[in-house]
Each structure stands twice: as structure tokens, then as C-alpha cells.
Design a protein around this motif. Structure first.
Motif, short mmCIF file in Angstrom:
data_model
loop_
_atom_site.label_atom_id
_atom_site.label_comp_id
_atom_site.label_asym_id
_atom_site.label_seq_id
_atom_site.Cartn_x
_atom_site.Cartn_y
_atom_site.Cartn_z
N PHE A 150 -6.09 17.13 -6.70
CA PHE A 150 -5.75 18.48 -7.14
C PHE A 150 -5.22 18.33 -8.56
O PHE A 150 -4.09 17.87 -8.74
CB PHE A 150 -4.69 19.11 -6.24
CG PHE A 150 -5.17 19.31 -4.83
CD1 PHE A 150 -6.07 20.32 -4.52
CD2 PHE A 150 -4.71 18.50 -3.81
CE1 PHE A 150 -6.51 20.51 -3.23
CE2 PHE A 150 -5.14 18.69 -2.51
CZ PHE A 150 -6.04 19.69 -2.22
N LEU A 188 -3.26 15.09 -9.61
CA LEU A 188 -2.70 14.44 -8.44
C LEU A 188 -3.78 14.04 -7.43
O LEU A 188 -4.55 14.87 -6.99
CB LEU A 188 -1.72 15.41 -7.77
CG LEU A 188 -1.02 14.87 -6.53
CD1 LEU A 188 0.39 14.48 -6.87
CD2 LEU A 188 -1.05 15.91 -5.44
N ALA A 212 -4.49 13.50 -4.01
CA ALA A 212 -3.89 13.75 -2.70
C ALA A 212 -4.44 12.78 -1.66
O ALA A 212 -3.72 12.31 -0.79
CB ALA A 212 -4.14 15.19 -2.26
N PRO A 247 5.12 10.23 5.00
CA PRO A 247 6.12 11.20 4.54
C PRO A 247 5.44 12.46 4.04
O PRO A 247 4.22 12.48 3.82
CB PRO A 247 6.83 10.47 3.41
CG PRO A 247 5.85 9.46 2.93
CD PRO A 247 5.02 9.07 4.11
N SER A 248 6.24 13.49 3.84
CA SER A 248 5.71 14.75 3.33
C SER A 248 5.08 14.53 1.96
O SER A 248 5.63 13.84 1.12
CB SER A 248 6.87 15.74 3.24
OG SER A 248 6.43 16.91 2.64
N GLY A 249 3.89 15.10 1.78
CA GLY A 249 3.20 14.96 0.50
C GLY A 249 2.33 13.72 0.40
O GLY A 249 1.77 13.44 -0.66
N SER A 250 2.19 12.97 1.50
CA SER A 250 1.40 11.74 1.43
C SER A 250 -0.09 12.00 1.61
O SER A 250 -0.88 11.07 1.58
CB SER A 250 1.90 10.74 2.47
OG SER A 250 1.82 11.30 3.76
N GLY A 251 -0.48 13.25 1.84
CA GLY A 251 -1.91 13.57 1.90
C GLY A 251 -2.46 13.73 3.30
O GLY A 251 -3.68 13.81 3.48
N LYS A 252 -1.62 13.82 4.30
CA LYS A 252 -2.09 13.91 5.69
C LYS A 252 -2.84 15.22 5.94
O LYS A 252 -3.93 15.23 6.50
CB LYS A 252 -0.91 13.81 6.66
CG LYS A 252 0.00 12.63 6.42
CD LYS A 252 1.14 12.57 7.40
CE LYS A 252 2.08 13.76 7.35
NZ LYS A 252 2.90 13.83 6.12
N THR A 253 -2.22 16.33 5.53
CA THR A 253 -2.87 17.62 5.73
C THR A 253 -4.20 17.69 4.99
O THR A 253 -5.19 18.17 5.52
CB THR A 253 -1.94 18.76 5.26
OG1 THR A 253 -0.78 18.75 6.09
CG2 THR A 253 -2.62 20.11 5.36
N THR A 254 -4.21 17.17 3.77
CA THR A 254 -5.46 17.16 3.01
C THR A 254 -6.53 16.36 3.75
O THR A 254 -7.69 16.77 3.79
CB THR A 254 -5.20 16.58 1.61
OG1 THR A 254 -4.12 17.28 1.01
CG2 THR A 254 -6.43 16.72 0.74
N GLU A 270 -11.71 21.67 2.79
CA GLU A 270 -11.71 21.16 1.42
C GLU A 270 -12.95 20.29 1.24
O GLU A 270 -13.42 19.67 2.20
CB GLU A 270 -10.47 20.28 1.14
CG GLU A 270 -9.14 20.93 1.41
CD GLU A 270 -8.66 21.79 0.26
OE1 GLU A 270 -9.39 21.91 -0.75
OE2 GLU A 270 -7.56 22.34 0.38
#
Ligand SMILES: Nc1ncnc2c1ncn2[C@@H]1O[C@H](COP(=O)(O)OP(=O)(O)O)[C@@H](O)[C@H]1O
Ligand SMILES: [Mg+2]
Lengths: 328, 380
Positions: free
Chosen positions: B33, B36, B38, B57-64, B73
Motif C-alpha cells: 500500500f 508500505l 503489507a 502483532p497488529s499491522g503485520s499483514g495478517k488481514t491483508t 485485494e
């Protein structure tokens, strides 16, 4: 509906149970003891805190009184006037009860005027709904933040210009030798003359009320979480299916709100029929206007003015029965 | 429960593939993105029927990651295969994958039953079959008889179950779950962890489960991948990842860990594997022994935690169970020095930070202590 009521009750119940205000006779120990007046006002505010309805009533009563006096009273006067009559010779108001005005409403002339007005309001509403949805959809779900602001300004901008000026602009466009005719002539279709007709009124009404349809649909669409649309696609629905099964049903309150505007505004308008209307363009609004002014028959004007009110009440009840406000 | 066999398109005919074709195969997956990254080059294979967890951790790209697999996506590069078929450029509606969204994403204008039936209705499954499959799914998630309610009339836990039923009723190849228990309170969360395991066993669908909760990941998964900054730090079974963390990051993210440097080599050792020696006590054979000064003693109830500074350098946390013969506090108070021992085979050598030193990880590790994060690739 039932659910929402339940939820409200729960909230209210919860609030009164968890109220932390000290009860009467048990002031908070850590506060310095207030004087008589202070304790009295604390007591009142505590009572208000506990009785939500009392608070609501006190807050709402001034505007409510205003509403009652100005709005309902004038409606009442109108309703009463509708049962009076005018002496055809002296033109004086006669305060004797009669149903003659209402009987006249149900004669062919006026029934066709009422029917024409309802049909126009319905067609304008449908036209605006069809035009507004793609615009609102683009604004709410596709445009960037900046594009959205620009579009919103563009949609609302016409509302800042005078209504009369906008109608006259359309007269210039639509009249014989007007812009539209000139354009069609240039591209070889030949001159068209749709000024001063019901088609002209349909165009002008649809244009003038369009912002009132776009804004509520936009608001409804914007509230729909992306995840609902993604979930629909995830479960196998193609784009059109998602629009039909998820987006439109959830935008329905927006359509309902918008249609109330467009429908009632068209029902009651008298300027556009006067300015743009042609031979067959008598509408409820301008007939009322004519009866107040030229004909000086206030009682009949009042009877006719009750018609749009009754139609709107039916419209709202119908929309509610159809579930248009369920997810509001 | 034979969920798979209820539909006409049951997967009985494809059973032969179960050992060979993974349910999900990702190769060189990247998604940025702006600046960044992701998801930054992920290779992964998940065999059919596995309960696989992405932990990070939060922001490590799991949801992506999940959104790439579901098709919400598009990757910048890389390949996504489902049951052997390349779906990289396919839209979500033509992928045999279903998602349980973190906010559940139940359709508010539909009843519970209509929600659960939605996927079947879209796919034109006949009404009677639709009904029976939807009711079977509601039964599996233990919500029979609630089909007529609207989502607003349900509790958080019930909505969670409806979201699950709505997904499993389609019998997808893979079920994606994005922190599905995140919105529930602790007690309900534990209950649902067990439920999810049971449901996964019953329906036999491959689960890809995303969480930032290491305890949840360890208790539920067959295998898990630890994510950091869009990359897989380690891939393995819960035991492997916990006992043999491959990197500093994994060691630090999962449980309390000790990282020590001795003779130019870096080791990690779990607090409960460290033996604290009371006066005259003998360490187990094959132990490495040092002296340590007690900095802090923390009583935890069933165990006591000791913070130590070692004579050989470095800080250490040790946990000692408060069994009958090891009562809390018997080892001494802060400031005292005691013997500290651990078995050589329970100290695992780790690479430095993986990024920038990627090649060295395998070279440094002695045989048998090779970091396990390449396991997935070797399987394929
Ligand atoms: N649509 C997006 N636009 C911009 N940045 C995004 C978007 N989605 C995710 N990111 C960024 O990508 C990174 C990974 O996000 P995410 O996959 O949501 O992580 P996780 O689920 O592990 O918390 C985050 O830094 C996030 O800010
Ligand atoms: Mg996430």
C-alpha cells in the motif's frame, strides 16, 4: 420495529438502575453541605436525571408549544374554513356548515386535476430516484474524499440559487426558439417545442427536487459497512446481485426519505405549473392559488389544500407498511 | 457429521487429492500500500483439512493475507492456488473460499436463516435443499431454532455463530477467519475456541485462522505461521514454534523468552526449562551451569517467577512450579546468588534478526536444530 423498542426500553431501564445520583435525604458525603437553595436545585436535577421523560418534556416544550400554535392552529383554521362557503353574489364568507366544497372535489374536473398531480408527483419521484442512485452511489462508495466534497457541493449548489431563477433558466432552455430547440435543429432533428407542457414540468420538477433525493440516498449508502458488500461477494454474489440483495434494501430508508421530499414538494408546488405549465397543466397547487387570488373562494381552496395532506398521510402509511423505515 | 456429503457437489470424488494437492498454495505473494509492503514475499502451503493459524502483532499483514486469499485485494505479484487451481486473478465470487469477518458482517435486513441461506440462494440451490442445509449448519454451530430472528436480536456470541454457519453451509474449500473471537469477552472466547475446534473437526474444512493472541494460536492450531512485517518468521507446529523459536522475534512474541549469547552464539531457552539450584542440589546430567543473582521474585500462584542476572552476562527469566517440595520463596530473596542450570539440548540456537541475515540462519544452526520455518516449502 419490536426490537428497537425493546432496545430502547433496556437502555432506559439500565439508566435508571445504574443512576449514581444520590437519593433524597442522602447527599454525597464528600461534598460540602450546600445551602437550602443549592440542595433544592441538586434535588431537582436528581429528579430530572431519574425521570428521562420529564427531562425530555421540559426540553421539548417550548418548540412543541410553538409547533402547536403556529402549525396545528393554522391547519385547524384551514380545516374549518373548508366547511364554509362564499356567497356567489356578494363574495362574502358565509359561516354556515356545508359539504359542498368536498362534493365539488369529487367532480370530473377536480378529480382529473388531483389525478394529474399525483401522477406527476409519482413520475418525478421515480425519475429522481433513478437519477439520484448512481450519483449517490458514486459519491458514497467510489469517489475520493476530495471528489466527494466537490460532488456534494455541486449537488447542493442549485439550492443556493433562487427557485424562480432556476425555473426561468429552464424556460429559456425549453421554450420555442430556446436552447434545446436550437440544439436539436443543429444536429438535424429539427426544432422541438416542449416548453409550456407537462413534459416541461416533468423535467423542471425532476431537476429542482433532485438534490432532495440525492442527499438522503447518499447518507443511507454511506452508512453501509464495506464488509457487508464484501461478504455478499464472498458468498458468491456477483456485483449486480449484491446491489439488488444488499445495497438497495439497505438504502431503502434513504429512498423513502427522498421520495417524501420529492413527492410532497411536487404535490404542493404552484409556481412551476404557473410558469412552465401549458394548456393541460392545472395542478392542485396552482388551482388552490387561483382560488385564493382570482376566484377569491377561500373555502374551496382550503378543501383542495386538504387533499395533498391526505395523500401524504396515505403515502407515509403505505411506505411504512412496505417496510421502508424498518432499518432506519 | 457428514456436511460434505449433503450437497450434490460433495467432495467425495476429490478425496484422492487430499495428500497431494494443498488446499491453499501461495507463492511469492506481495502486496504494497504505497510505500508500505503489507505482505512481503510469502510462500505457504496449507494441506487440506488443516487448522492453520496466522499469528502476528497488529499491522503485520495478517488481514491483508486473508483478503488476498479471499480475493478482496489483488496481489502486486505472486500466485494464489486453491486446491491446485490458480485463482490469482479471479473475483471473490468465483473462489471456493468463505470468510468469517471480524465484525461478522451479517446482513441486518435478513433473518438468521436468510443470512445462512444467502450463499446457497445466490448459487441457485433448490429451496428444500437450501432449507435443510441451512438448518444443519445452524445445528452444527448449536443455534437451532433461532433462524427467524434478526441479527440485532442476537448476542455477540450468537452472531459469531451465525457468521460461522453462513460460511460453512457453502462447504468451501477453505474457511478464512479474521480474529473471529476478538470482540468476545474472555470467558466466551475460551468457550468458542473449543467450539471452533470441534466444528472444524466435524466439517473437515481447511481453516485459516488469524489472531494476534499467541495462546489462542498455540491451543487451536495444527500448524501456525508467525508473521512480522508482512513476512513469515517461522512456520511449524505449536510445539516447534514454542520450544524452538527460530528468531528473536518469535522467541519474544510467543511467551516469555530468554535470549543469551555465549561464545558468539545466540541461544533461546524457555523460562520453565531452567533449573534453579537450591543449596547443595545437583543439576540434571548434561546441564550447563552458571551463577545468577536474583533481581526479583514474583509469586504467580501455581508458579513463581525469578528475574536473574547471570554471571556469564545477560538477563534471564525462570519459572518454577510451586509443587509440594518446591514451595514459593524457598530459593531465596532478591539480591542472593544461586546456581542456574539448563540442559544443553533445550537451548536452541537462533539467527539474528532474520531480515538482512536470512542466509546465515541455516548455516549456523547445527543439525537437528535447523529452524523449522522451511517446512512448508519442503512439503510441497
Ligand atoms: N487498504 C489499505 N490501505 C493502506 N494501508 C493498508 C490497507 N490495508 C492495510 N494496510 C496497512 O498494511 C499493514 C498490514 O495491515 P493488516 O493486514 O491489516 O495487518 P494485521 O491484520 O496483521 O493487523 C498495516 O500497516 C496497515 O496499515
Ligand atoms: Mg487484522
Amino acid at each position: 420495529m419490536g426490537v428497537r423498542l425493546d432496545a430502547d426500553h433496556r437502555v432506559k431501564g439500565g439508566r435508571s438502575v445504574t443512576s449514581t445520583m444520590p437519593r433524597e435525604g442522602r447527599p454525597a458525603p464528600d461534598r460540602p453541605s450546600p445551602g437550602m437553595a443549592g440542595r433544592g436545585s441538586a434535588r431537582i436535577s436528581a429528579a430530572l436525571w431519574r425521570r428521562t421523560w420529564l427531562r425530555a418534556t421540559l426540553t421539548l416544550s417550548p418548540p412543541l408549544a410553538w409547533f402547536l400554535v403556529i402549525y396545528l392552529a393554522s391547519l385547524l383554521v384551514m380545516l374549518v374554513t373548508a366547511f364554509w362557503s362564499v356567497n356567489p353574489f356578494t363574495n362574502a364568507l358565509e359561516h354556515t356548515w356545508t359539504l359542498a366544497n368536498f362534493r365539488e372535489l369529487f367532480t370530473g374536473t377536480y378529480l382529473s386535476i388531483i389525478g394529474r398531480t399525483i401522477a406527476m408527483a409519482a413520475i418525478v419521484t421515480v425519475t429522481d430516484a433513478v437519477l439520484a442512485f448512481p450519483v449517490a452511489y458514486y459519491m458514497a462508495r467510489i469517489a475520493t474524499q476530495r471528489g466527494r466534497q466537490l460532488l456534494f457541493t455541486a449537488v447542493l449548489l442549485p439550492l443556493w440559487a433562487s427557485y424562480i431563477a432556476r425555473v426561468y433558466a429552464w424556460i429559456v432552455i425549453l421554450q420555442k426558439d430556446g436552447t434545446l430547440s436550437w440544439f436539436f435543429d443543429k444536429i438535424g432533428v429539427g426544432p422541438v417545442n416542449i416548453g409550456y407542457s407537462n413534459v416541461a414540468m416533468w423535467l423542471v420538477f425532476s431537476y429542482i427536487w433532485l438534490p432532495f433525493m440525492i442527499a438522503p440516498i447518499y447518507a443511507a449508502l454511506e452508512r453501509i459497512p464495506d464488509s457487508l458488500l464484501e461478504a455478499s461477494g464472498d458468498l458468491g454474489a456477483r456485483n449486480w446481485r449484491t446491489v439488488r440483495s444488499v445495497l438497495l434494501p439497505l438504502a431503502l430508508p434513504g429512498f423513502a426519505a427522498g421520495s417524501i421530499f420529492t413527492f410532497s414538494l411536487t404535490l404542493g408546488d404552484f409556481i412551476t405549473p404557473l410558469l412552465v405549465g401549458g394548456a393541460n397543466s392545472n395542478f392542485i397547487g396552482n388551482v388552490i392559488y387561483a382560488n385564493i387570488g382570482t376566484a377569491n373562494n377561500l373555502p374551496f381552496a382550503a378543501a383542495l389544500a386538504i387533499v395533498p395532506i391526505v395523500i401524504m398521510i396515505c403515502y407515509l402509511l403505505g411506505a411504512r407498511a412496505a417496510g421502508a423505515f424498518r432499518s432506519m | 457429521m457428514g456436511m460434505q456429503n449433503q450437497g450434490p457437489a460433495g467432495r467425495g470424488t476429490t478425496a484422492w487429492r487430499q495428500d497431494r494437492v494443498p488446499a491453499v498454495r501461495l507463492a511469492g505473494l506481495r502486496k504494497s500500500f504505497g510505500q508500505l509492503a503489507a505482505v512481503d514475499g510469502v510462500d505457504l502451503e496449507v494441506p487440506q483439512g488443516e487448522f492453520f493459524t496466522m499469528l502476528g502483532p497488529s499491522g503485520s499483514g495478517k488481514t491483508t493475507m486473508l483478503r488476498l486469499i479471499a480475493g478482496f485485494e489483488q496481489p502486486d505479484s505472486g500466485v494464489i492456488e486453491l486446491a491446485g487451481a490458480d485463482v490469482t486473478r479471479k473475483p471473490p465470487y468465483s473462489r471456493d473460499v468463505n470468510t468469517v469477518f471480524q465484525d461478522y458482517a451479517l446482513f441486518p435486513h435478513m433473518s438468521v436463516l436468510e443470512n445462512v441461506e444467502y450463499g446457497l440462494r445466490v448459487r441457485r440451490v433448490p429451496r428444500a435443499e437450501r432449507r435443510s442445509r441451512a438448518n444443519a449448519a445452524l445445528e452444527i454451530v448449536r443455534l437451532p431454532g433461532l433462524g427467524g430472528r434478526k441479527p440485532v436480536q442476537l448476542s455477540g456470541g450468537q452472531r459469531q455463530r451465525v457468521a460461522l454457519a453462513r460460511a460453512i453451509v457453502n462447504e468451501p474449500e477453505v474457511l478464512l477467519l479474521d480474529e473471529p473471537l476478538g470482540a468476545l469477552d474472555a470467558k466466551l472466547r475460551q468457550e468458542m475456541q473449543l467450539e471452533l475446534k470441534r466444528i472444524q473437526r466435524e466439517v473437515g474444512i481447511t481453516f485459516i485462522y488469524v489472531t494476534h493472541d499467541q495462546e489462542e494460536a498455540l491451543t487451536m492450531s495444527d500448524r501456525l505461521a508467525v508473521f512480522d512485517r508482512g513476512q513469515i518468521e517461522q512456520l511449524g507446529t505449536p510445539v516447534q514454534v514454542y520450544e524452538q523459536p527460530a528468531t528473536d522475534f518469535v522467541a519474544g512474541f510467543i511467551g516469555i523468552s530468554n535470549v543469551l549469547e555465549r561464545g558468539g552464539r545466540r541461544f533461546t531457552i524457555r523460562p520453565e526449562k531452567i533449573c534453579l539450584l537450591a543449596d547443595g542440589e545437583q543439576p540434571p546430567t548434561g546441564s550447563h551451569i552458571e551463577q545468577g543473582r536474583i533481581d526479583d521474585v514474583i509469586y504467580l500462584g501455581s508458579a513463581t517467577r525469578y528475574q536473574l542476572t547471570l554471571s556469564g552476562g545477560g538477563q534471564l527469566t525462570a519459572v518454577r512450579q510451586n509443587t509440594q517440595d518446591a514451595v514459593a520463596g524457598t530459593l531465596g530473596a532478591a539480591g542472593q546468588t544461586i546456581g542456574v542450570a539448563w540442559r544443553e539440548d533445550q537451548a536452541y540456537e537462533i539467527a539474528g534478526r532474520r531480515r538482512g541475515a536470512a542466509a546465515s540462519a541455516d548455516d549456523l544452526a547445527p543439525a537437528g536444530q535447523r529452524p523449522v520455518r522451511h517446512e512448508g516449502r519442503e512439503r510441497g
